[in-house]
Structures are given as structure tokens and as C-alpha cells.
Design a protein around this motif. Sequence first.
Motif, PDB file in Angstrom:
ATOM      1  N   ALA A 118       0.813  -1.110   0.005  1.00  0.00           N
ATOM      2  CA  ALA A 118       0.046  -0.098  -0.031  1.00  0.00           C
ATOM      3  C   ALA A 118       0.910   1.222   0.015  1.00  0.00           C
ATOM      4  CB  ALA A 118      -0.801  -0.033   1.106  1.00  0.00           C
ATOM      5  N   VAL A 141      -4.930   4.176   7.415  1.00  0.00           N
ATOM      6  CA  VAL A 141      -4.382   3.190   8.414  1.00  0.00           C
ATOM      7  C   VAL A 141      -3.296   3.684   8.996  1.00  0.00           C
ATOM      8  CG1 VAL A 141      -3.493   0.823   8.725  1.00  0.00           C
ATOM      9  CG2 VAL A 141      -5.183   0.986   6.859  1.00  0.00           C
ATOM     10  N   ILE A 155      -7.288   1.526  12.307  1.00  0.00           N
ATOM     11  CA  ILE A 155      -8.082   1.914  10.920  1.00  0.00           C
ATOM     12  C   ILE A 155      -8.969   3.069  11.419  1.00  0.00           C
ATOM     13  CG2 ILE A 155      -9.423   1.161   8.941  1.00  0.00           C
ATOM     14  CD1 ILE A 155      -7.840  -1.614   9.287  1.00  0.00           C
ATOM     15  N   GLU A 186      -2.286   3.665   2.764  1.00  0.00           N
ATOM     16  CA  GLU A 186      -3.570   3.794   2.271  1.00  0.00           C
ATOM     17  C   GLU A 186      -4.290   2.445   2.662  1.00  0.00           C
ATOM     18  OE1 GLU A 186      -4.225   2.191  -2.603  1.00  0.00           O
ATOM     19  OE2 GLU A 186      -2.230   2.205  -1.322  1.00  0.00           O
ATOM     20  N   PHE A 187      -5.636   2.484   2.906  1.00  0.00           N
ATOM     21  CA  PHE A 187      -6.374   1.679   3.275  1.00  0.00           C
ATOM     22  C   PHE A 187      -6.631   0.435   2.083  1.00  0.00           C
ATOM     23  CE2 PHE A 187     -10.914  -0.297   3.843  1.00  0.00           C
ATOM     24  CZ  PHE A 187     -10.647  -0.845   4.830  1.00  0.00           C
ATOM     25  N   GLU A 192      -7.708 -11.472   3.231  1.00  0.00           N
ATOM     26  CA  GLU A 192      -6.391 -11.469   3.740  1.00  0.00           C
ATOM     27  C   GLU A 192      -5.978 -12.880   3.571  1.00  0.00           C
ATOM     28  OE1 GLU A 192      -5.352  -9.455   7.263  1.00  0.00           O
ATOM     29  OE2 GLU A 192      -6.992  -8.256   7.164  1.00  0.00           O
ATOM     30  N   MET A 273      -2.911  -8.739   1.205  1.00  0.00           N
ATOM     31  CA  MET A 273      -4.233  -8.526   0.957  1.00  0.00           C
ATOM     32  C   MET A 273      -4.555  -8.711  -0.580  1.00  0.00           C
ATOM     33  SD  MET A 273      -6.868  -7.093   2.570  1.00  0.00           S
ATOM     34  CE  MET A 273      -6.768  -5.875   3.659  1.00  0.00           C
ATOM     35  N   GLU A 283       2.064  -6.805   5.785  1.00  0.00           N
ATOM     36  CA  GLU A 283       3.016  -6.952   6.869  1.00  0.00           C
ATOM     37  C   GLU A 283       3.935  -7.996   6.578  1.00  0.00           C
ATOM     38  OE1 GLU A 283       2.199  -8.194  10.964  1.00  0.00           O
ATOM     39  OE2 GLU A 283       0.647  -9.528  10.082  1.00  0.00           O
TER      40      GLU A 283
END
Length: 425
Positions: A118, A141, A155, A186-187, A192, A273, A283
Motif C-alpha cells: 500500500a 491506516v 484503521i 492507504e486502506f 487477507e 491483501m 506486513e
Amino acid sequence: MKILVIGGGGREHALVWKLRQSSRVQQVYCLPGNGGICEEATCLPGDPKSLASLLSAAHQIHPDVTVVGPELPLSIGVVDEFSRRGLRIFGPTQKAAQLETSKSFAKEFMQRHKIPTAHYAVCTSEEELRKSLGLFSTPVVVKADGLAAGKGVVIAATKEEAAKAALEMFSGKLLGTPVTHVVLEEFLEGEEVSFLVLSDGERVAPLVPSQDHKRIGDGDKGANTGGMGAYSTDSLLEAGMAEWLVNHIAKPVVAGMKSEGAEYRGVLYCGLMMTARGPMVLEFNCRFGDPETQAVLMRLDSDLLDAIEASIDGRVSDGDFKWSKDASCCVVVASGGYPGGFVSGKQISGLDKASQLANVKVFHAGTSKRDGVIYTNGGRVLGVTARAPRLNEAINRAYEAVRLISFEDMYYRKDIGARALRAQK
Ligand code: AMP
């Protein structure tokens, strides 16, 4: 061989259980272990957060291989210290573990090596924060740098909320200790997936994919936790996707770390994601996930020690793992009140009955044993795990086992794997 496993949660119970199945393993030690682990390994007193304590245990028992469960010992350099003393140990060095221990390092590393993630900004002051927030739309986020046991991510629905969270991270109000770096991100929307690979610093071998359930409540509502359940099934990834992830994420990370002088050995956990723009890294973790490990190792049909030694000795290959086609599901049973306050010391009943179900393994996380009786001793208490040819059967079997277990104020989510089942229909 003598094996030392560091840690005392559900993940470590799964590691002990699987390592004991190796024909080459004579004895497994675990520091500090828990009520369930002590039935399968020799538990050693000690503090996994103290290098002195870990080294003293190693000098006492002379393990042939040490396997590190949690991130904290890795973050303080247990692999560096053990290796320096000629002790064989599985996991990344302190420098390589930065992929998990510093979110700002991980983001900047991904940018340097063009690994999909992101958009982000690293802020070190309120002024930078206010400026950077202008570049993001909401939700946004906010992530604290450093290990925060799942509590370091907020979030934020509005920019005011984001600024408040970031300032509380700087001041220490949110996490107890102040952080110097906050990452705005960025969201991203999508499913996931936890995608893990074994690495020897150069080559990688993928594990089967899994999905964790981080929120406390059904329908992914409520507070973040260490993980309330996980499942693993091949259908989590579309055909060819595992190979894409190896080639576009895992291999570039391992090659990038090597080129920066921080060879990455051990398990690399890529939290992804699956977005409309393709897979993006949320992550990295520098070790096995908890509770994903319970679900993933339930599907491993080959020798885990062989794979671990391949990583230590620099000879990882695709053949290191043989996986079952079965699906698996792990339901975490927790103390009522977790992740907030809870009371430990409750007697647990029904464990024997649950364990007698075919293809079920009850992994202990927060438990202790006194006079042959098992008591709760933590927020996440058990990881009840089942394996079956189809995901719905694995889920049903795990819940069948959970229903045989009881203790006062016991809590568990009722919908582990439910989204995957809906998607399969
Ligand atoms: P992390 O510790 O970075 O994995 O974040 C913990 C959880 O926060 C993830 O498992 C996601 O559910 C969520 N999360 C983190 N980053 C993002 C993002 N950029 N967009 C949406 N959700 C996120």
C-alpha cells in the motif's frame, strides 16, 4: 537429536507436536512451555525475553537445533548470539528480523525492491503527520513502528481520528511506550491471506496458505486480538497464485535482504491483501504465525525437522514439504474478557474427550498444569484444530471438539472459516 523450542503458546505446542514426529528427534525441550506442552516435551523454566536465560538453558541441555517461536527473542538477537557460540538455531538474525520489528524499515525496503504494498508515508513528528495526512483519503491506516502484539494498527475513519491515534502512538498513551516513527498507509480492501515461505537466505519453499481471524467478535467485529482462529485450504489461492507470490514477493524479499547484507533465514510470513490491483503486502513477520501454524502444520505430512535443517544448512528446495490435500481449521478458545481483562486459573474439563476425536489436536496456548489438572493461564487458552478432506468437515469437526471442552467464562468465535465456505458456494 535434542531440540529446544523457545516460547509457550499454541504455535509452540504445534511445533513441539510436529517435531516429535520426526524419527531423528529423541528429546524435545521447551522454554517455558505450557500445561499441554509439558505432556509432550520437557518444559524448562526461564524467560524467553532474556538472552541470558536462553543461553543458560542451551548450555545446560546442549540442543542440536533450537527453534524460535515468537518474535521477541528474534528481535533481541537470539539467533546472532546462539550462532556466535556455534549453536544451530532456526530463524533470522536481529538485522533480518527488522522486516517485522520495524514497519518503516519494511515499507522502505519494499519500495526499494518494488514489492507490491500500500502507498505510505513515514512520519516522525506532528508537523510531518499533519502534512502527510493531506495526501491520504479516508479510511486511513495508522501503524506504530516496532513490535506491538497486534495493538499497533488503527484503521481511522476520519483524519481527526488518524491524527489522534498517531499522536497517542508518539506520546506512548496508546501502547504504553512512545514510538518515534508512525506509518500512514492507504486502506486496502480484499481478502487477507497468510503466505509463508521457508528460506535459507537464497532459496525459498512455500508453505500452504492460511487465513487468520484477528477480531474478537463474529463477523470480524470488535477489538483486534492475537488471532481467534485460522484455517488452511488450497482453494485460498487461485491456480498459479502461489507461484506468482513466490516469484514476485518471497524471492525478491529474500534476494533484497541478501543484497543489503541481512541474509534472511527462517520462516518469512507475508501477510497479504488480495486486492483488485493484485496481491499487496500488509506486513511481514519473521516467524511462524499464531494460530496459522496450528492449522498449517496439521496439513504437513513430511518431517518438519528436515525442513528446518534445510534452512539452517542452506539447502532449501521445493521438496522440503509434503502437504496433505486436506483442509484444516483451528478454533481459538479464549478466556472471557480477552483481549481486555480476564481471570486465569479456571479448571478446564473435556480435554481428553475432545482429543479422542479422529484427526483432532487440541493445542494449548495459555494453560498450566497442577497435580494432573489443566487450568487456564492466559487470554488465548487453546487452539482446537481439525483436519478433513473438505473445509466444511474440518470446521465442523473442530467445533465438535470445542463443544466437548468447558471452563468458566469460556469464549470462542462461532464463524471461523465461514467466509471461505460462503465463497466456495
Ligand atoms: P498488520 O499488523 O500490519 O498486519 O496489521 C494488522 C491488521 O490490520 C491486518 O491484518 C489487516 O486486517 C489490517 N490492516 C493493516 N494494514 C492495512 C491496510 N493498508 N488496509 C486495510 N487493512 C489493513
